[in-house]
Design a protein around this motif. Structure first.
Motif, short mmCIF file in Angstrom:
data_model
loop_
_atom_site.label_atom_id
_atom_site.label_comp_id
_atom_site.label_asym_id
_atom_site.label_seq_id
_atom_site.Cartn_x
_atom_site.Cartn_y
_atom_site.Cartn_z
N PRO A 109 3.27 39.51 4.17
CA PRO A 109 2.87 38.13 4.21
C PRO A 109 3.40 37.09 3.36
CG PRO A 109 1.10 39.24 3.37
CD PRO A 109 2.21 40.29 3.68
N VAL A 110 4.01 35.97 3.79
CA VAL A 110 4.72 34.98 2.91
C VAL A 110 3.80 34.01 2.26
CG1 VAL A 110 6.45 33.41 2.98
CG2 VAL A 110 6.89 35.43 4.29
N ALA A 111 3.60 33.87 0.94
CA ALA A 111 2.68 32.92 0.35
C ALA A 111 3.45 31.20 0.69
CB ALA A 111 2.90 32.98 -1.01
N GLU A 112 2.43 30.58 1.26
CA GLU A 112 2.73 29.20 1.69
C GLU A 112 2.82 28.42 0.40
OE1 GLU A 112 0.26 27.36 4.31
OE2 GLU A 112 0.21 29.30 5.73
N ALA A 113 3.95 27.36 0.47
CA ALA A 113 4.13 26.46 -0.71
C ALA A 113 3.01 25.22 -0.68
CB ALA A 113 5.59 26.03 -1.06
N PRO A 114 2.50 24.85 -1.70
CA PRO A 114 1.46 23.77 -1.64
C PRO A 114 2.05 22.51 -1.47
CG PRO A 114 1.84 24.75 -3.96
CD PRO A 114 2.77 25.33 -3.05
#
Length: 114
Positions: A109-114
């Motif tokens: 999974p790729v962490a989403e940028a805020p």
């Protein structure tokens, strides 16, 4: 006479208890218990392992060990049982398929940028 009969019964019971205790640690009883435990495990795992083994993601495991036995009684004689059991238990712990390759694994999974 009744007192003598009672003493005889007590001695007989004590001797029987000593014999049972001595036999409880005999190697043959341990082998029997280990065999019974293995058969109980095979009976319990047969259906879930059979279903898991038939999945298309286990193709390499199927190719290595052939067809899954038709009855749980045949598992002990099947050459692939130990390896398949080990792979199934690993799958239960980690979710990793035995026949999965690196390319078949889902991407992390790729962490989403805020």
């Amino acid at each position: 006479a009744p007192r003598a009969a009672r003493r005889t019964r007590q001695r007989t019971r004590r001797a029987a208890r000593r014999a049972m205790t001595a036999n409880a640690f005999d190697g043959q009883n341990n082998e029997y218990e280990a065999d019974a435990e293995a058969r109980a495990e095979q009976k319990m795992l047969f259906q879930p392992v059979r279903k898991w083994y038939a999945d298309k993601r286990n193709v390499s495991l199927q190719a290595a060990h052939g067809l899954f036995p038709a009855m749980w009684l045949e598992l002990g004689k099947w050459d692939g049982w130990k390896a398949v059991r080990k792979a199934y238990l690993k799958f239960q712990d980690t979710g990793e398929w035995a026949g999965a390759t690196a390319s078949a694994a889902p991407p992390p999974p790729v962490a989403e940028a805020p």
